[in-house]
Motif scaffolding. Structure first.
Motif, short mmCIF file in Angstrom:
data_model
loop_
_atom_site.label_atom_id
_atom_site.label_comp_id
_atom_site.label_asym_id
_atom_site.label_seq_id
_atom_site.Cartn_x
_atom_site.Cartn_y
_atom_site.Cartn_z
N UNK A 13 19.79 16.13 -3.34
CA UNK A 13 20.09 15.29 -2.28
C UNK A 13 19.56 13.45 -2.32
N UNK A 14 19.97 12.81 -2.32
CA UNK A 14 20.02 11.10 -3.86
C UNK A 14 18.87 10.08 -1.29
N UNK A 49 18.04 25.74 -4.61
CA UNK A 49 17.28 24.88 -5.14
C UNK A 49 17.58 23.00 -4.97
N UNK A 50 16.52 22.36 -4.67
CA UNK A 50 16.71 20.66 -4.61
C UNK A 50 16.50 20.10 -5.67
N UNK A 51 17.53 18.63 -5.99
CA UNK A 51 17.51 17.28 -6.22
C UNK A 51 16.90 16.52 -5.97
N UNK A 62 27.50 9.39 -6.10
CA UNK A 62 28.91 10.45 -6.05
C UNK A 62 28.11 12.24 -6.44
N UNK A 63 27.08 12.10 -6.81
CA UNK A 63 26.64 13.01 -7.10
C UNK A 63 25.40 13.54 -6.15
N UNK A 64 25.47 13.18 -4.87
CA UNK A 64 24.85 13.39 -4.23
C UNK A 64 25.44 14.75 -2.76
N UNK A 65 24.88 15.56 -2.75
CA UNK A 65 25.45 16.40 -1.62
C UNK A 65 24.58 15.56 -0.17
#
Length: 254
Positions: A13-14, A49-51, A62-65
């Protein structure tokens, strides 16, 4: 990769880190993730697991869901996003990839289709919510206030203490045209929260929380409280959205 019936194991999550309450959002997201993890022992489906990351570049986006657009000053945010080459990628993220996105205060303005009371020359918007917002509904920053909100989607009687700082409100819901796609017509704007209109501005209530498909918006700042309930609720929506594969082009990290 087919996303149906897939359980995401890792979700990034960004928080768009151009201005505003970035650290505050990440702090409450971390607390919300911990709470969800503690509840997972009671569920047959484990919590992913969240980041949580700060987003300032297209590579980070682009890394974010999923993504949060925090409060701040929407005109400034739009200008900085344009300079960094982020505006069009953000529109792609929200409206084409249809990834879960939440905007608070200025973030709500950015996610609207139209805005009034903008600065001279207007401002660029990302879109995603078929609404028109009125900026600075409650006045200047020195007229900021905290008000009790009844938010039925939290499924609790306890009111949420909403922090309103130069807050916008949704002044109009834009009805989908007859030429809109079936999906667009099915995903109408849901009103999730209201607050009484200021004295002398008419009867009824202002719309201060809405959702449409993958996009959620609040006029107020949940991140400026120690109440984690909305962040917990939203992370649950993110998990469900990714698990069901409702978004187009959603990429799950497994």
């Amino acid at each position: 990769m087919t996303v149906d019936a897939v359980t995401p194991q890792q979700i990034t999550v960004g928080v768009l880190a151009l201005q505003g309450g970035v650290i505050e959002h990440i702090s409450l997201l971390q607390k919300a993730a911990t709470q969800l993890s503690s509840q997972s022992t009671e569920s047959p489906t484990p919590t992913p697991q969240f980041t949580f990351i700060q987003v300032r570049t297209t590579a980070q986006l682009s890394q974010c869901d999923a993504l949060i657009l925090p409060g701040g000053e929407s005109t400034t945010m739009a200008i900085v996003a344009r300079r960094l080459g982020l505006l069009d990628p953000l529109r792609e993220f929200v409206k084409v990839q249809r990834k879960p996105t939440w905007g608070t205060c200025a973030g709500l303005v950015m996610l609207a289709s139209a805005a009034s009371a903008t600065k001279q020359g207007g401002q660029e918007l990302i879109g995603g919510l078929d609404v028109k917002v009125l900026r600075n509904r409650y006045g200047t920053q020195i007229q900021s206030f905290v008000g009790d909100l009844r938010l039925p989607f939290l499924e609790e009687e306890k009111p949420f203490r909403g922090v309103f700082i130069r807050a916008p409100v949704v002044e109009e819901i834009i009805t989908s045209s007859s030429s809109a796609s079936e999906k667009q017509r099915a995903e109408q704007v849901e009103i999730l929260g209201t607050y009484p209109k200021p004295q002398g501005t008419g009867k009824g209530e202002d719309i201060v929380a809405v959702r449409q498909g993958n996009v959620f918006g609040t006029s107020f700042h949940p991140e400026l409280t120690d109440d984690v309930r909305i962040h917990v609720w939203w992370l649950k929506q993110v998990v469900e959205e990714l698990r069901s594969g409702r978004g187009e082009g959603v990429q799950l990290q497994s």
